[in-house]
Motif scaffolding. Structure first.
Motif, short mmCIF file in Angstrom:
data_model
loop_
_atom_site.label_atom_id
_atom_site.label_comp_id
_atom_site.label_asym_id
_atom_site.label_seq_id
_atom_site.Cartn_x
_atom_site.Cartn_y
_atom_site.Cartn_z
N SER A 58 0.70 -1.03 -0.45
CA SER A 58 0.13 -0.18 -0.19
C SER A 58 0.36 1.63 -0.10
N LYS A 59 2.36 0.78 0.31
CA LYS A 59 3.27 2.19 0.24
C LYS A 59 3.44 3.13 -0.86
N ARG A 60 3.85 1.58 -1.82
CA ARG A 60 3.87 2.16 -3.21
C ARG A 60 3.71 3.43 -3.72
N PRO A 61 4.13 4.53 -4.31
CA PRO A 61 4.32 5.02 -5.19
C PRO A 61 2.79 4.87 -5.78
N ALA A 62 2.20 6.25 -6.70
CA ALA A 62 1.81 5.98 -7.81
C ALA A 62 2.45 6.17 -9.34
N THR A 63 1.42 5.95 -10.25
CA THR A 63 1.79 5.58 -11.20
C THR A 63 0.73 5.75 -11.83
N ALA A 64 1.50 5.62 -13.45
CA ALA A 64 0.57 6.18 -14.54
C ALA A 64 -1.20 5.23 -14.47
N GLU A 65 -0.57 4.15 -13.81
CA GLU A 65 -1.83 3.14 -14.28
C GLU A 65 -2.57 3.73 -12.24
N PRO A 67 -2.85 6.61 -10.36
CA PRO A 67 -2.74 7.83 -10.16
C PRO A 67 -2.76 8.15 -8.71
N PHE A 68 -3.74 7.22 -8.30
CA PHE A 68 -3.93 8.14 -6.82
C PHE A 68 -3.87 6.64 -5.41
N GLY A 69 -2.55 6.48 -5.94
CA GLY A 69 -1.20 5.28 -4.93
C GLY A 69 -1.89 3.78 -5.27
N HIS A 70 -1.97 3.80 -4.58
CA HIS A 70 -2.29 1.78 -3.60
C HIS A 70 -2.55 1.76 -2.46
N GLY A 71 -3.05 2.89 -1.74
CA GLY A 71 -3.54 2.29 -0.70
C GLY A 71 -4.78 1.45 -0.28
N VAL A 249 -8.84 6.48 -0.63
CA VAL A 249 -8.28 5.86 -1.21
C VAL A 249 -6.95 4.37 -0.96
N GLY A 250 -6.90 4.78 1.26
CA GLY A 250 -6.17 4.33 1.87
C GLY A 250 -6.44 4.77 3.11
N PRO A 251 -6.09 3.90 4.38
CA PRO A 251 -6.48 4.50 5.41
C PRO A 251 -6.55 5.76 6.34
N ASP A 252 -5.67 6.49 5.61
CA ASP A 252 -5.03 7.75 5.34
C ASP A 252 -5.44 8.90 4.84
N GLU A 253 -6.09 8.54 3.98
CA GLU A 253 -5.95 9.37 2.79
C GLU A 253 -7.68 9.20 1.90
N VAL A 254 -8.36 10.46 2.10
CA VAL A 254 -9.22 10.89 1.21
C VAL A 254 -9.21 11.60 -0.03
N LEU A 255 -9.97 11.31 -0.95
CA LEU A 255 -10.00 11.94 -2.14
C LEU A 255 -11.49 12.85 -2.35
N VAL A 256 -11.76 13.73 -2.54
CA VAL A 256 -13.09 14.67 -2.20
C VAL A 256 -13.69 15.87 -3.58
N VAL A 257 -14.71 15.48 -4.58
CA VAL A 257 -14.52 16.13 -5.33
C VAL A 257 -16.06 17.20 -4.61
N ARG A 285 -8.44 20.90 8.96
CA ARG A 285 -9.74 20.63 9.72
C ARG A 285 -9.75 18.95 9.69
N PHE A 286 -9.60 18.66 8.24
CA PHE A 286 -9.87 17.11 8.10
C PHE A 286 -8.22 17.20 7.42
N PRO A 287 -7.21 16.96 8.38
CA PRO A 287 -6.21 16.19 7.66
C PRO A 287 -6.04 15.07 6.28
N MET A 288 -7.32 13.83 6.71
CA MET A 288 -6.84 12.62 5.85
C MET A 288 -7.38 13.71 4.63
N ILE A 289 -8.23 14.41 4.59
CA ILE A 289 -8.57 14.78 2.38
C ILE A 289 -6.90 15.37 2.19
N ARG A 290 -6.89 14.80 1.30
CA ARG A 290 -5.12 14.81 0.57
C ARG A 290 -5.57 15.68 -0.54
N ARG A 291 -6.37 14.55 -1.52
CA ARG A 291 -6.93 15.87 -2.33
C ARG A 291 -8.06 15.71 -2.24
#
Length: 313
Positions: A58-65, A67-71, A249-257, A285-291
C-alpha cells in the motif's frame, strides 16, 4: 508506518509461540478444543504476515495505472485475512468440533491444557494491550466504540478483533476442557470447539463487511460532508454547494470532489482565491483529506466546466 506495524509484530510473535505449544499439547492430551485453538493461532500468525504484505504494497507510489496510489491494497489483504479467519479458523474448528462430538474420545490428563491456556492468555492479552494502546493513540480522545466505527486502518482493528476473539476462545476452550473432564463427558470438548468456530466466523463476517465497504468506495461520514459544505458556504463569492463526493483511497487518505455555485458577478481571480481558501480550510480541519477537486457549476467568466484540483499534501 512503523507504528502501524507494532501491533502486527506483537501478534505474530505471540501467535507463533502459542500455536506450536497448543499443537504439541493437543497431541499429548487429545483435546479437540486445544487443537482448534492451535489452528486459530496458526491462522492468526499467517494473517499477520498478510497484513504486513498489505502494508508494504500500500505504500508504493502512484503510477500512471494507479494515479491515486496503492492505498487500497491494504483493504484487499485485510479482506483476504477475514476470509481466512472464516474458512480456516472458523470452518476447521467447527468441523473438528463436530467430528469430536460424533466420535468423542476420553480426555487424558488435562493439566497441560490449563498451563498452555494460561500462558496463551498472557501472550494474547499482551498483544491485545499493544494493539489497544496503538488504537487509542490514533483515536485522539474519541470514545472507543465511536473510534472503532470510524477507523479505516485495518492493521489495528483487525489485530484487535483477532486478539479479542482469541481471548474469548481461550475462555471457551478452558470451560470445555474443564467440564469435559469433570463430568466425564468428552463430547463437551467438541462443543467448545464448535463454539470457537462460530465465534471466529462471526468476527470474520464483521471484518469482511468493513473491508467490503472500503473496497467498493466508502466515503466520508455525513457529518464530515456537512462540515465541508459549511466551509465552502463561508466564502462570500459562493452562492450554493452541490454534491460532496468522497472516497477513501487509503487508511489515512481521502479524495473529495465538491460542486460549487459561484455568484454570477464573481471575477475569476476571486473565485480562484475562494477555491484556495476552501482547500486550505478543509485540509486544516480534516487532515486525512489529501486531494480536493472543486468544480464550479456556474464558473466565472462563462466557462461552465472550470475546475481546480487541489494538490496532494
Amino acid at each position: 508506518m512503523a507504528e502501524s506495524k507494532i501491533p502486527i509484530y506483537g501478534a505474530i510473535g505471540a501467535n507463533v509461540a502459542i500455536a506450536v505449544t497448543k499443537f504439541i499439547v493437543a497431541g499429548i492430551t487429545g483435546s479437540s478444543a486445544m487443537l482448534s485453538e492451535g489452528i486459530h493461532s496458526a491462522v492468526d500468525t499467517f494473517n499477520g504476515v498478510l497484513l504486513l504484505v498489505g502494508l508494504h504494497l500500500s505504500k508504493r507510489p502512484a503510477t500512471a495505472e494507479h494515479p491515486f496510489g496503492h492505498g487500497k491494497e491494504l483493504y484487499f489483504w485485510s479482506l483476504i485475512v477475514a476470509v481466512l479467519i472464516f474458512g480456516l479458523g472458523g470452518g476447521v474448528s467447527f468441523y473438528e468440533g463436530i467430528q469430536h462430538i460424533r466420535q468423542p474420545e476420553p480426555m487424558r490428563d488435562p493439566t497441560w491444557n490449563y498451563v498452555v491456556l494460561a500462558a496463551a492468555a498472557l501472550f494474547e492479552g499482551t498483544s491485545f494491550l499493544i494493539a489497544l494502546r496503538q488504537f487509542r493513540g490514533q483515536a485522539r480522545g474519541v470514545p472507543f466504540w465511536e473510534a472503532l466505527d470510524r477507523s479505516k486502518d485495518p492493521t489495528t482493528y483487525t489485530v484487535l478483533a483477532e486478539d479479542s476473539a482469541a481471548l474469548a476462545g481461550l475462555a471457551v476452550a478452558a470451560l470445555g476442557i474443564y467440564f469435559s473432564h469433570a463430568l466425564n463427558m468428552p463430547m463437551l470438548d467438541g462443543v467448545a470447539s464448535v463454539v470457537i468456530g462460530v465465534l471466529l466466523a462471526g468476527v470474520a463476517v464483521l471484518l469482511i463487511a468493513q473491508s467490503r465497504g472500503l473496497l467498493i468506495g466508502e466515503g466520508v461520514r455525513p457529518e464530515t460532508a456537512k462540515a465541508i459544505r459549511a466551509v465552502v458556504m463561508e466564502q462570500p463569492s459562493v452562492e450554493g454547494v452541490g454534491r460532496v463526493l468522497s472516497m477513501y483511497v487509503g487508511p489515512d487518505e481521502v479524495l473529495v470532489v465538491v460542486d460549487v455555485d459561484f455568484k454570477d458577478d464573481t471575477p475569476t481571480g476571486d473565485a480562484a482565491d475562494a477555491i484556495a481558501a476552501i482547500e486550505k480550510q478543509v485540509r486544516a480541519r480534516f487532515p486525512m483529506i489529501r486531494r480536493i477537486f472543486v468544480e464550479a457549476s456556474d464558473a466565472p467568466g462563462g466557462d461552465a466546466s472550470a475546475a481546480r484540483p487541489g494538490a496532494a499534501s
